[in-house]
Design a protein around this motif. Structure first.
Motif, PDB file in Angstrom:
ATOM      1  N   VAL A  55       0.861  -1.186   0.000  1.00 26.67           N
ATOM      2  CA  VAL A  55       0.000   0.000   0.000  1.00 26.67           C
ATOM      3  C   VAL A  55       0.895   1.234   0.000  1.00 26.67           C
ATOM      4  N   GLN A  56       0.568   2.194  -0.852  1.00 23.84           N
ATOM      5  CA  GLN A  56       1.454   3.335  -1.079  1.00 23.84           C
ATOM      6  C   GLN A  56       0.867   4.641  -0.565  1.00 23.84           C
ATOM      7  N   PRO A  57       1.733   5.587  -0.223  1.00 24.57           N
ATOM      8  CA  PRO A  57       1.274   6.949   0.083  1.00 24.57           C
ATOM      9  C   PRO A  57       1.110   7.738  -1.208  1.00 24.57           C
ATOM     10  N   TYR A  58       0.425   8.864  -1.131  1.00 24.17           N
ATOM     11  CA  TYR A  58       0.361   9.757  -2.281  1.00 24.17           C
ATOM     12  C   TYR A  58       1.722  10.398  -2.479  1.00 24.17           C
ATOM     13  N   ARG A 185      -9.525   3.871  -1.135  1.00 24.69           N
ATOM     14  CA  ARG A 185      -9.102   3.169  -2.351  1.00 24.69           C
ATOM     15  C   ARG A 185      -9.973   3.547  -3.545  1.00 24.69           C
ATOM     16  N   GLN A 186     -11.295   3.577  -3.346  1.00 21.56           N
ATOM     17  CA  GLN A 186     -12.193   3.842  -4.464  1.00 21.56           C
ATOM     18  C   GLN A 186     -12.060   5.269  -4.966  1.00 21.56           C
ATOM     19  N   ALA A 187     -11.930   6.222  -4.052  1.00 19.53           N
ATOM     20  CA  ALA A 187     -11.780   7.619  -4.463  1.00 19.53           C
ATOM     21  C   ALA A 187     -10.476   7.815  -5.226  1.00 19.53           C
ATOM     22  N   THR A 188      -9.441   7.119  -4.804  1.00 17.10           N
ATOM     23  CA  THR A 188      -8.149   7.201  -5.495  1.00 17.10           C
ATOM     24  C   THR A 188      -8.277   6.667  -6.914  1.00 17.10           C
ATOM     25  N   GLU A 189      -8.959   5.541  -7.065  1.00 14.52           N
ATOM     26  CA  GLU A 189      -9.155   4.960  -8.392  1.00 14.52           C
ATOM     27  C   GLU A 189     -10.043   5.854  -9.259  1.00 14.52           C
ATOM     28  N   ASP A 190     -11.126   6.357  -8.682  1.00 10.37           N
ATOM     29  CA  ASP A 190     -12.063   7.183  -9.436  1.00 10.37           C
ATOM     30  C   ASP A 190     -11.420   8.486  -9.913  1.00 10.37           C
ATOM     31  N   ALA A 191     -10.511   9.013  -9.101  1.00  6.60           N
ATOM     32  CA  ALA A 191      -9.827  10.260  -9.466  1.00  6.60           C
ATOM     33  C   ALA A 191      -8.642  10.009 -10.399  1.00  6.60           C
ATOM     34  N   LYS A 196      -1.301   2.336  -5.376  1.00  7.29           N
ATOM     35  CA  LYS A 196      -2.043   1.277  -4.684  1.00  7.29           C
ATOM     36  C   LYS A 196      -2.469   1.821  -3.326  1.00  7.29           C
ATOM     37  N   ALA A 197      -3.698   2.311  -3.247  1.00  7.34           N
ATOM     38  CA  ALA A 197      -4.199   2.934  -2.019  1.00  7.34           C
ATOM     39  C   ALA A 197      -4.874   1.900  -1.129  1.00  7.34           C
ATOM     40  N   GLY A 198      -4.827   2.137   0.164  1.00  8.71           N
ATOM     41  CA  GLY A 198      -5.449   1.223   1.111  1.00  8.71           C
ATOM     42  C   GLY A 198      -5.506   1.825   2.494  1.00  8.71           C
ATOM     43  N   SER A 199      -5.552   0.964   3.500  1.00 12.37           N
ATOM     44  CA  SER A 199      -5.820   1.419   4.864  1.00 12.37           C
ATOM     45  C   SER A 199      -4.727   2.308   5.448  1.00 12.37           C
TER      46      SER A 199
END
Length: 283
Positions: A55-58, A185-191, A196-199
């Motif tokens: 899982v990655q940071p921005y 995760r979903q907002a990251t994908e949608d934008a 790889k976003a997560g908890s």
């Protein structure tokens, strides 16, 4: 049925087939746990060894703004405030979704509180101590004000801060940990932000921002030297010893928190958050 018969039955029609992407293992596991109740304590959190280490940071201010702009465009102010609170405080997702209105806002006097004063679920440690305090910064107040404006300030002290639209099995309206990190995760994908976003994404990003603004502003001992230099000169084995020794820890950490807020509001020169190291743990 023969190939000729099949061809005759199709009668020249064209059919389009859509290949569905594979469902991630962690999602299947969570759905099974939620449906059969075999592991009620799990709550959908990402376990170590099941992809959490990747899982990655921005990586930049622009990535963060892209997500926040997306959420604001679609009037998702609860999720907007959740993002900004996580990025501003570094709270774990389990603590974020457990916050009440009273933890950030005093409805009796109509003012935001100065600090978030809770005990962390994972460690039991207080967010307010002699060494640090989780101040409610300008970036948080801005995001929460937008959120409260959107819901017309229909808030009550004991309400969940980030209230779910549906009642949970225990009769409350708190978001679960699973729902919390799925929002991220979903907002990251949608934008269309390609990480790889997560908890742990919000928490890792908070620490990277603190490192970036701290390095840029040289938040050190006041004469241009960073604390790592002072630590070497003092022959301390831990940076915390140096901070205590020089009586700088609390003021430095509060300055870093305010620096994170300034970054999120676009008030710093820092744009990139890319680090040259990898994260080993999920603390």
């Amino acid at each position: 049925m023969s190939e000729a018969a099949v061809q005759e039955q199709l009668n020249g029609q064209t059919f389009l087939f859509r290949v569905l992407p594979p469902v991630e293992t962690e999602q299947v596991t969570e759905q099974a746990n939620e449906q059969d109740g075999t592991n009620p304590s799990y709550q959908g959190r990402q376990k170590k060894g099941v992809g959490t280490r990747t899982v990655q940071p921005y990586e930049s201010f622009s990535q963060i703004m892209k997500i926040l702009d997306y959420l604001e465009y679609w009037d998702r102010y609860r999720d907007y405030a959740l993002f900004m609170t996580g990025l501003s405080t570094g709270l774990r997702i389990s603590d974020l979704v457990s916050l009440d209105v009273k933890h950030v806002y005093d409805t009796n006097i109509g003012q935001f509180r100065k600090v978030i004063d809770i005990n962390e679920k994972k460690t039991g440690k207080s967010t307010v101590s002699n060494l640090d305090e989780m101040v409610i910064t300008e970036s948080m107040i801005m995001a929460l004000t937008k959120y409260f404006d959107h819901i017309k300030w229909d808030i009550h002290p004991d309400d969940p801060l980030f209230k779910s639209d549906r009642m949970s099995k225990d009769g409350t309206f708190y978001l679960s940990e699973c729902q919390g990190w799925r929002i991220v995760r979903q907002a990251t994908e949608d934008a269309k932000v390609n990480i790889k976003a997560g908890s742990h994404t919000l928490r890792k990003t908070f620490l990277n921002i603190a490192n970036a603004v701290g390095t840029t502003s040289r938040l050190g001992n006041g004469n241009g030297m960073v604390l790592s230099d002072v630590m070497v000169l003092a022959r301390h084995s831990k940076i915390t010893t140096t901070l205590r020794y020089t009586s700088l820890m609390k003021s430095r950490l509060i300055s870093l928190r305010k620096g994170v807020s300034a970054f999120l509001l676009g008030k710093t020169q820092v744009k990139s958050l890319k680090m040259e190291y990898s994260w080993d743990g999920e603390d």
